[in-house]
Design a protein around this motif. Structure first.
Motif, PDB file in Angstrom:
ATOM      1  N   LEU A 147       0.832  -1.209   0.000  1.00 38.54           N
ATOM      2  CA  LEU A 147       0.000   0.000   0.000  1.00 38.54           C
ATOM      3  C   LEU A 147       0.867   1.260   0.000  1.00 38.54           C
ATOM      4  O   LEU A 147       0.545   2.243  -0.679  1.00 38.54           O
ATOM      5  CB  LEU A 147      -0.924  -0.011   1.225  1.00 38.54           C
ATOM      6  CG  LEU A 147      -2.064  -1.030   1.192  1.00 38.54           C
ATOM      7  CD1 LEU A 147      -2.851  -0.985   2.504  1.00 38.54           C
ATOM      8  CD2 LEU A 147      -2.993  -0.771   0.021  1.00 38.54           C
ATOM      9  N   GLY A 148       1.973   1.233   0.732  1.00 37.22           N
ATOM     10  CA  GLY A 148       2.873   2.382   0.742  1.00 37.22           C
ATOM     11  C   GLY A 148       3.498   2.640  -0.610  1.00 37.22           C
ATOM     12  O   GLY A 148       3.611   3.797  -1.054  1.00 37.22           O
ATOM     13  N   ARG A 149       3.900   1.581  -1.314  1.00 42.94           N
ATOM     14  CA  ARG A 149       4.500   1.761  -2.637  1.00 42.94           C
ATOM     15  C   ARG A 149       3.469   2.276  -3.648  1.00 42.94           C
ATOM     16  O   ARG A 149       3.788   3.087  -4.523  1.00 42.94           O
ATOM     17  CB  ARG A 149       5.087   0.430  -3.134  1.00 42.94           C
ATOM     18  CG  ARG A 149       6.304  -0.041  -2.389  1.00 42.94           C
ATOM     19  CD  ARG A 149       7.343   1.050  -2.227  1.00 42.94           C
ATOM     20  NE  ARG A 149       7.747   1.609  -3.506  1.00 42.94           N
ATOM     21  CZ  ARG A 149       8.232   2.821  -3.673  1.00 42.94           C
ATOM     22  NH1 ARG A 149       8.329   3.658  -2.630  1.00 42.94           N
ATOM     23  NH2 ARG A 149       8.604   3.249  -4.866  1.00 42.94           N
ATOM     24  N   LEU A 150       2.225   1.793  -3.519  1.00 44.65           N
ATOM     25  CA  LEU A 150       1.175   2.306  -4.405  1.00 44.65           C
ATOM     26  C   LEU A 150       0.948   3.799  -4.182  1.00 44.65           C
ATOM     27  O   LEU A 150       0.791   4.573  -5.133  1.00 44.65           O
ATOM     28  CB  LEU A 150      -0.127   1.531  -4.179  1.00 44.65           C
ATOM     29  CG  LEU A 150      -0.151   0.098  -4.704  1.00 44.65           C
ATOM     30  CD1 LEU A 150      -1.456  -0.601  -4.306  1.00 44.65           C
ATOM     31  CD2 LEU A 150       0.006   0.070  -6.227  1.00 44.65           C
ATOM     32  N   MET A 151       0.941   4.201  -2.922  1.00 45.98           N
ATOM     33  CA  MET A 151       0.766   5.620  -2.620  1.00 45.98           C
ATOM     34  C   MET A 151       1.956   6.435  -3.139  1.00 45.98           C
ATOM     35  O   MET A 151       1.784   7.530  -3.689  1.00 45.98           O
ATOM     36  CB  MET A 151       0.615   5.815  -1.114  1.00 45.98           C
ATOM     37  CG  MET A 151       0.475   7.281  -0.698  1.00 45.98           C
ATOM     38  SD  MET A 151      -0.941   8.117  -1.476  1.00 45.98           S
ATOM     39  CE  MET A 151      -2.293   7.328  -0.596  1.00 45.98           C
ATOM     40  N   ALA A 152       3.181   5.900  -2.992  1.00 49.42           N
ATOM     41  CA  ALA A 152       4.358   6.605  -3.493  1.00 49.42           C
ATOM     42  C   ALA A 152       4.297   6.747  -5.012  1.00 49.42           C
ATOM     43  O   ALA A 152       4.637   7.799  -5.568  1.00 49.42           O
ATOM     44  CB  ALA A 152       5.628   5.859  -3.083  1.00 49.42           C
ATOM     45  N   ALA A 153       3.856   5.688  -5.715  1.00 52.86           N
ATOM     46  CA  ALA A 153       3.748   5.757  -7.168  1.00 52.86           C
ATOM     47  C   ALA A 153       2.716   6.797  -7.587  1.00 52.86           C
ATOM     48  O   ALA A 153       2.918   7.550  -8.549  1.00 52.86           O
ATOM     49  CB  ALA A 153       3.375   4.386  -7.730  1.00 52.86           C
ATOM     50  N   ARG A 154       1.600   6.846  -6.842  1.00 57.07           N
ATOM     51  CA  ARG A 154       0.572   7.837  -7.173  1.00 57.07           C
ATOM     52  C   ARG A 154       1.105   9.248  -6.961  1.00 57.07           C
ATOM     53  O   ARG A 154       0.891  10.141  -7.788  1.00 57.07           O
ATOM     54  CB  ARG A 154      -0.665   7.602  -6.310  1.00 57.07           C
ATOM     55  CG  ARG A 154      -1.782   8.592  -6.582  1.00 57.07           C
ATOM     56  CD  ARG A 154      -2.985   8.344  -5.686  1.00 57.07           C
ATOM     57  NE  ARG A 154      -4.022   9.326  -5.932  1.00 57.07           N
ATOM     58  CZ  ARG A 154      -4.033  10.550  -5.427  1.00 57.07           C
ATOM     59  NH1 ARG A 154      -3.024  10.950  -4.646  1.00 57.07           N
ATOM     60  NH2 ARG A 154      -5.020  11.394  -5.695  1.00 57.07           N
ATOM     61  N   ARG A 155       1.793   9.473  -5.852  1.00 59.40           N
ATOM     62  CA  ARG A 155       2.354  10.805  -5.599  1.00 59.40           C
ATOM     63  C   ARG A 155       3.378  11.189  -6.666  1.00 59.40           C
ATOM     64  O   ARG A 155       3.424  12.333  -7.121  1.00 59.40           O
ATOM     65  CB  ARG A 155       3.004  10.841  -4.210  1.00 59.40           C
ATOM     66  CG  ARG A 155       1.998  10.855  -3.064  1.00 59.40           C
ATOM     67  CD  ARG A 155       2.692  10.755  -1.738  1.00 59.40           C
ATOM     68  NE  ARG A 155       1.762  10.821  -0.617  1.00 59.40           N
ATOM     69  CZ  ARG A 155       2.086  10.564   0.642  1.00 59.40           C
ATOM     70  NH1 ARG A 155       3.337  10.200   0.943  1.00 59.40           N
ATOM     71  NH2 ARG A 155       1.176  10.649   1.591  1.00 59.40           N
TER      72      ARG A 155
END
Length: 418
Positions: A147-155
């Motif tokens: 979930l953290g990597r998905l959020m980082a990719a979105r940002r």
């Protein structure tokens, strides 16, 4: 700036909401609410202790993840001791791993997830949990990191889109500034060419009128009429240029069509030469080859270069003999304007005669803008020569065979073109 500040505040509120939600979920799971997951006071204390470091997770994500992992590992052991048939959900550790993955990159995220999974898996296995219970700790760690990597990719995607938008705006602003600068230079060239040409002719005609005023009043009167005509033409062209500056760009095209004379070009060269002859300049003009239509930029450049070269000769080489030679080749047209040494005053190649050099710069820029070239050099005899070569459409073979050499005859200039 205000948008970025608002986004930062929104991001902080989201992170605060996640921290509070993690506490609420962990407390609910630790409270003794009947069923097979009854909590104890020790579990509630461990829940609070694991949650407290999360308040600093944005500043120190990896240390906070280590503390949360250690406390939740103790919680795993306590939960296994009291409820061996169930597994404890390490909410604080998952949120800490989410923060590491969102803020520190892929390598740090997956290394931390592996350490957490192995640690809690080992504690669960050592505490006597069944495999179906302690193997879940691998899933909890992977879920938090993913979930953290998905959020980082979105940002990162949002930031890249914003950067592209900013770059596009900067490029657009730079292009607008370039167009404005180019238009200012074009208008400056037009004003310089028009005013310098007409004022040079007026000055020459004024000298002729003064010289002939007593000896030949009729010729003096003709020179004064020429002064009036050239002054009127200069004012008309100046008004047309100023009208363009004052007109809205969307309406400028119609304004030009309605109010301005046709753009000067090669067809107007005979009339241009004749005006200088009327002002008393000795000009010999010649055309070699078969003339043909030029592209608009080249046509205007050809006329303006000839106009500026003749103006310079009138100003800086008074009394010199001037020649205008126009040669039509297969795919180009060459214009040569040369003057001999002045009858009196400094040589035309000297610093005193050259002037500021703005006229030469303008001629060169006009030639380059039309994909041509220009050379301007003093001659060994003390004169000056300007040679411009501009692109022309391919010559008709029949026209090439019938190419001829003839003097450039002055053509009567339409009244609206003066």
């Amino acid at each position: 700036m205000f948008v970025n500040a608002w986004r930062r505040r929104a991001g902080n509120r989201f992170d605060d909401a996640l921290t509070v939600a993690a506490l609420a979920i962990a407390v609910v799971m630790a409270l003794p609410i009947g069923g097979g997951n009854a909590g104890t006071l020790a579990q509630l204390v461990l829940t609070l202790v694991a949650w407290l470091p999360l308040a600093a997770r944005l500043r120190w994500p990896v240390p906070v993840a280590a503390v949360a992992m250690a406390v939740d590992a103790a919680h795993v052991a306590v939960a296994a001791h009291h409820h061996s048939s169930t597994s404890f959900v390490p909410v604080a550790t998952m949120l800490a791993l989410y923060t590491v993955a969102a803020r520190r990159g892929s390598r740090a995220a997956w290394v931390c997830a592996a350490v957490v999974a192995l640690t809690q898996l080992s504690v669960g296995a050592a505490s006597g949990l069944r495999a179906s219970g302690y193997l879940l700790y691998i899933n909890w760690a992977l879920v938090g990191a993913a979930l953290g990597r998905l959020m980082a990719a979105r940002r990162a995607s949002v930031a890249a889109a914003e950067q592209r938008a900013v770059a596009a705006e900067a490029t657009k602003a730079a292009e607008v500034a370039r167009q404005v600068a180019a238009e200012r230079i074009r208008i400056a060239h037009e004003l310089h060419d028009v005013l310098a040409h007409h004022l040079a002719v007026v000055n020459a005609q004024a000298g002729v009128a003064e010289y002939l005023l007593g000896a030949n009043p009729g010729a003096a009167r003709q020179a004064l009429a020429g002064i009036a005509e050239n002054s009127r033409a200069a004012l008309e062209e100046l008004r047309a240029t100023l009208r363009v500056l004052r007109t809205d760009p969307a309406e400028a095209g119609a304004e030009l069509v309605d109010s301005r004379r046709p753009t000067p070009g090669a067809a107007q060269l005979p009339a241009l030469v004749e005006r200088y002859r009327d002002a008393g300049m000795s000009v010999v003009a010649e055309v070699v080859g078969a003339p043909r239509p030029l592209a608009a930029p080249a046509d205007l450049a050809l006329y303006r270069i000839a106009q500026e070269a003749l103006t310079n000769a009138a100003k800086h080489a008074v009394g010199s003999a001037v020649s205008v030679d126009l040669r039509w080749a297969d795919a180009a047209v060459r214009l040569t304007v040369a003057n001999s040494a002045p009858a009196h005053g400094p040589a035309s190649g000297s610093a005193a005669a050259v002037g500021t050099g703005n006229g030469l710069i303008g001629m060169r820029e006009r030639a380059e803008a039309a994909d041509g070239t220009l050379r301007a050099v003093p001659t060994p005899e003390g004169g000056f020569r300007v040679v411009a070569e501009l692109p022309a459409p391919p010559a008709d073979p029949a026209g090439v065979r019938s190419a001829h050499r003839e003097p450039m005859r002055a053509r009567p200039e339409p009244k609206e073109n003066r």
